[in-house]
Design a protein around this motif. Structure first.
Motif, short mmCIF file in Angstrom:
data_model
loop_
_atom_site.label_atom_id
_atom_site.label_comp_id
_atom_site.label_asym_id
_atom_site.label_seq_id
_atom_site.Cartn_x
_atom_site.Cartn_y
_atom_site.Cartn_z
N TYR A 156 4.96 -0.35 -1.88
CA TYR A 156 4.61 0.87 -1.16
C TYR A 156 5.84 1.44 -0.48
O TYR A 156 6.68 0.70 0.05
N PRO A 187 -0.88 4.07 5.79
CA PRO A 187 -1.63 4.18 4.51
C PRO A 187 -2.00 5.63 4.18
O PRO A 187 -2.14 5.97 3.00
N LYS A 231 2.72 4.86 -3.73
CA LYS A 231 2.75 3.58 -4.46
C LYS A 231 3.86 3.71 -5.50
O LYS A 231 3.74 4.51 -6.44
N ARG A 281 5.75 -4.69 0.71
CA ARG A 281 5.11 -5.54 -0.29
C ARG A 281 3.60 -5.58 -0.06
O ARG A 281 3.14 -5.99 1.01
N PRO A 282 2.82 -5.13 -1.07
CA PRO A 282 1.37 -5.20 -0.91
C PRO A 282 0.91 -6.66 -0.84
O PRO A 282 1.62 -7.56 -1.31
N ASP A 283 -0.26 -6.85 -0.29
CA ASP A 283 -0.86 -8.17 -0.34
C ASP A 283 -1.19 -8.48 -1.80
O ASP A 283 -1.54 -7.58 -2.56
N GLU A 311 -4.12 -6.94 -3.45
CA GLU A 311 -4.13 -5.51 -3.77
C GLU A 311 -3.55 -5.22 -5.16
O GLU A 311 -3.69 -4.11 -5.68
N TYR A 320 -3.81 -2.03 -8.29
CA TYR A 320 -2.67 -1.14 -7.98
C TYR A 320 -2.37 -0.22 -9.16
O TYR A 320 -2.12 -0.67 -10.28
#
Ligand SMILES: Nc1ncnc2c1ncn2[C@@H]1O[C@H](COP(=O)(O)OP(=O)(O)O)[C@@H](O)[C@H]1O
Ligand SMILES: C=C(OP(=O)(O)O)C(=O)O
Length: 539
Positions: A113, A118, A123, A143-145, A148, A152
């Protein structure tokens, strides 16, 4: 094609047009990326655990090789005086040639991201040829979890192939190096340069294009916040090398980020999840937080020389470049924010590295003066950092980041003016450059002095000080600040040769005035009157 790692099974490399790739390594984390990078001899392991890579001929950004696709939707939106243009056809050919060049290769992909808020994030999926580039961009962005990742779907796709060589006749570019941005297709192509900073600044450029339309001010600035919730946040605008990274790292405040932020109705937010610090002559004493990141597993060091036997880094060695760097995730800094977000700033600091040595170390700006200096974007380049430069050279880079601003400066300037007024922000100009003379005769402002002045500005005490008017620039300069030698606040007093000071200051004022002519029709009378003037010198 073989896929390795966590990914969205329904949305992969084929959607980006890739064919016949050998492998895509998806979302690898640091240990796997180390294995791949070291296995391919892309880099070396430094003594403390950092991964060290070199970039060959490109050790900095290539702003002249950056191009935006000029099409029906960008035609009226982009400030073409400042952005090189290529046609949609040239971009299509370049894109096809990139995809062809990638055939048979192993690529690394990171789903990340840009934007800690948010509501205003992009993205960004980044495909890289090098494993170390994948680690770099993973360190730098958010860094996304892992949970997620399966859903994505990218908004923006970046393809970074340093081994690609562009063809000016075929692709409409200038050299073998190209950074091409198609805002309509939401694709960035980076070829012919291995400098990792191009990737992060491409995400920045994209956000600078889209966020004004969402009422968000995108800014080339670092940011930190007081530990006590009422102390407020601060932002530090500045061109490369002016001290954004160094000064936002302050053990008495919480670090938000070192380079790129947005300002919305909710407050400020980092675009990134990591930092990219300069390491040349890095001192453990002056910059302990940054120094510590160079001794950790996970940090990427770029063009830093390491000892062949001990693998210890030598931060004084500029044999590859002055622009040596380290890239690390924000959580490597002990007092970094976990959210990347903070309330509205109480203070705005505009950093300038004045190599002429005539700007005071700190000045308080009115709203109109802040707008004047934001649009001017003054700093100075020092001889030695660029080929052909023999003395200090004034650089005016509007919004303190012209290479990353696709829109006209007034789009950003108007947003900032309104936010400053709405939130009653105190504005400061800080010279982190030379004192006691210009480059050659003077010395760089001690970091200790700059930090002391900033501390007084940010805790609110400096606003109540006694000020005098700067005879050249007209802004208010404090007469005394506890813990700082008073004469350093008055540049003329630090010069041995007063005549030389007067002559140099007048020259710099003239450069400001000549530069500002291009903005005169875009600003109100109060901003036009907020610059240095010939009258001020005569007075
Ligand atoms: N007074 C000062 N304030 C800030 N930085 C200074 C000062 N004196 C020397 N420096 C050096 O200048 C450089 C500033 O670089 P950096 O903080 O990375 O800038 P930016 O993030 O704006 O590109 C660092 O190498 C720092 O050690
Ligand atoms: C990443 C860059 O920005 P900064 O020097 O401001 O960190 C750069 O100029 O390459």
């Amino acid at each position: 094609m073989t896929d390795i790692g966590d990914r969205n099974a329904a949305h992969g490399a084929a959607e980006a047009g890739f064919r016949a790739l050998k492998t895509v390594y998806w979302n690898l984390e640091a240990p796997r990326l180390y294995e791949e990078a070291l296995g391919r001899k892309e880099g070396q392991l430094a003594k403390g655990g950092a991964l060290v890579a070199t970039t060959g001929s490109h050790t900095g950004r290539s702003p002249k090789d950056k191009f935006v696709v000029r099409d029906a939707s960008t035609e009226t939106e982009v400030w073409w005086d400042n952005n090189g243009a290529i046609t949609p056809e040239q971009f299509a050919t370049l894109h096809a040639d990139f995809l062809k060049h990638a055939e048979g290769k192993e690529l690394f992909a990171q789903d990340l991201y840009g934007g800690a808020d948010p509501a205003h994030r992009v993205k960004a999926r980044i495909y890289t040829e090098f494993a170390w580039h994948s680690l770099f961009i993973r360190n730098l962005l958010i860094r996304p979890d892992r949970s997620e990742i399966p859903s994505y779907v990218p908004d923006l796709t970046i393809i970074d192939l340093p081994s690609f060589q562009a063809d000016p006749a075929r692709h409409g570019c200038r050299s073998k190096t190209v950074i091409a941005i198609d805002f309509t297709k939401k694709i960035v192509l980076i070829g012919g340069s291995a400098y990792a900073g191009e990737m992060k600044k491409s995400v920045f450029t994209y956000l600078n294009y889209i966020l004004p339309g969402q009422g968000v001010m995108p800014m080339h600035c670092s940011a930190n916040a007081a530990l006590d919730a009422n102390g407020g946040s601060a932002i530090f605008f500045g061109l490369s090398g002016t001290g954004k990274t160094t000064l936002s790292n302050d053990s008495s405040r919480q670090l938000l980020g070192d380079d790129e932020h947005g300002w919305s109705n909710e407050g400020i937010f980092n675009f990134e999840g990591g930092c990219y610090a300069k390491t040349i002559r890095l001192s453990r004493n002056a910059e302990p937080e940054i120094y510590a990141t160079t001794e950790r597993f996970g940090t990427v060091m770029e063009n830093v020389i390491i000892d062949p036997v001990s693998r210890a880094p030598d931060f004084d060695d500029a044999s590859l470049t002055e622009n040596t760097r380290c890239a690390y995730p924000l959580d490597f800094i002990a007092n970094a924010s976990g959210t990347g977000r903070a309330g509205h700033p109480k203070n705005i600091v505009m950093l300038t590295c004045d190599a002429f040595g005539v700007m005071p170390p700190i000045a308080k700006l009115t709203g109109a003066e802040a707008m004047y200096h934001f649009l001017s974007g003054y700093t100075a380049k020092v001889a030695g950092t660029e080929r052909g430069l023999t003395g200090p050279e004034a650089t005016f880079s509007t919004c303190f980041g012209a290479p990353f601003m696709p829109r006209h400066p007034s789009a950003y300037g108007n947003l900032l003016r309104d936010l400053i007024a709405k939130h009653s922000v105190d504005c400061w100009l800080v010279n982190t450059g030379w004192t006691g003379g210009g480059v050659g005769t003077g010395r760089r402002m001690p970091i200790r002095v700059t930090r002391r002045l900033l501390a007084a500005a940010l805790d609110g005490s400096l606003s109540a000080a006694e000020f005098r008017r700067d005879p050249y620039f007209g802004f208010a300069v404090p007469v005394a600040v506890p813990g700082v030698e008073p004469h350093i606040l008055q540049p003329v007093k630090t010069w041995a040769n007063k005549g030389a000071f007067v002559e140099t200051a007048a020259r710099l004022v003239k450069m400001f005035e000549d530069n500002f002519k291009r903005f005169e029709t875009h600003v109100d009378a109060d901003v036009r009157a907020a610059g240095p003037s010939a009258q001020a010198i005569a007075a």
